[in-house]
Design a protein around this motif. Structure first.
Motif, short mmCIF file in Angstrom:
data_model
loop_
_atom_site.label_atom_id
_atom_site.label_comp_id
_atom_site.label_asym_id
_atom_site.label_seq_id
_atom_site.Cartn_x
_atom_site.Cartn_y
_atom_site.Cartn_z
N PHE A 141 0.80 -1.22 0.00
CA PHE A 141 0.00 0.00 0.00
C PHE A 141 0.83 1.27 0.00
CE2 PHE A 141 -3.10 -3.08 1.37
CZ PHE A 141 -4.26 -2.65 0.79
N THR A 182 -3.72 10.56 -2.07
CA THR A 182 -3.63 9.71 -0.89
C THR A 182 -2.18 9.28 -0.74
OG1 THR A 182 -5.87 8.86 -1.24
CG2 THR A 182 -4.44 7.58 0.21
N VAL A 242 0.40 7.00 1.56
CA VAL A 242 0.39 5.90 2.51
C VAL A 242 1.83 5.49 2.83
CG1 VAL A 242 -0.37 3.53 2.94
CG2 VAL A 242 -1.78 5.04 1.52
N GLN A 261 3.74 2.48 5.18
CA GLN A 261 3.43 1.20 5.81
C GLN A 261 4.71 0.57 6.34
OE1 GLN A 261 1.58 -1.60 3.13
NE2 GLN A 261 1.60 -3.26 4.63
N PHE A 279 0.31 1.65 9.74
CA PHE A 279 0.04 2.50 8.59
C PHE A 279 -0.13 3.96 9.01
CE2 PHE A 279 -1.24 -1.58 7.06
CZ PHE A 279 -1.20 -1.54 5.67
N TRP A 339 -2.04 7.00 6.90
CA TRP A 339 -2.87 7.18 5.71
C TRP A 339 -3.28 8.64 5.68
CZ3 TRP A 339 -4.13 2.59 3.04
CH2 TRP A 339 -5.00 2.74 1.95
N THR A 383 -5.12 12.91 8.37
CA THR A 383 -4.18 11.81 8.55
C THR A 383 -4.71 10.86 9.62
OG1 THR A 383 -2.28 13.16 7.93
CG2 THR A 383 -1.82 11.17 9.22
N SER A 395 -9.99 -0.79 0.85
CA SER A 395 -8.90 -0.37 -0.02
C SER A 395 -8.11 -1.59 -0.44
CB SER A 395 -7.94 0.58 0.72
OG SER A 395 -8.60 1.74 1.14
N GLU A 404 -10.27 2.29 -3.91
CA GLU A 404 -10.98 2.54 -2.66
C GLU A 404 -12.47 2.54 -2.95
OE1 GLU A 404 -8.58 5.29 0.18
OE2 GLU A 404 -8.57 6.23 -1.81
#
Length: 116
Positions: free
Chosen positions: A3, A39, A41, A43, A48, A50, A61, A102, A111
């Protein structure tokens, strides 16, 4: 780490109806209709961050760990607690008024928000 990345909205369906359910004013819906939401991301295993980037440098966020309750915030600024799950490579979480999933498919972030 599938992601992780920076993703830009390419298409959206049901935007107006979704925004109205969230209580977003018509003038804001109009201004945002053609905006390409970004978006971001990050990870690290099950952890996460996001971030959704909106026009005029506005952003939301959410930080979460898969399977653990986290403090979250909606697009409209409502704060709540939720637990993000990972099922079959898809992230899944229930927000007030909608359910969000997602996944990465074909090199794109897909999404889906379903009104509840």
């Amino acid at each position: 780490m599938a992601f992780a990345g920076r993703w830009e909205t390419e298409t959206q369906e049901g935007y107006d109806a979704f925004c109205k359910v969230l209580g977003i004013p018509d003038d804001v819906i109009e201004r945002g209709r053609d905006y390409k939401l970004i978006t971001e991301v990050t990870q690290d295993g099950k952890d996460f961050t996001w971030t959704l980037l909106y026009p005029a440098n506005a952003k939301v966020t959410n930080k979460f760990t898969i399977g653990k309750e986290a403090d979250m915030e909606t697009i409209g600024g409502k704060k709540f607690k939720a637990t993000v799950q990972m099922e079959g490579g898809k992230l899944s979480v229930t927000f007030p008024n909608y359910h969000h999933t997602s996944e990465i498919s074909g090199g794109k972030l897909i999404e889906v928000n379903t009104l509840t």
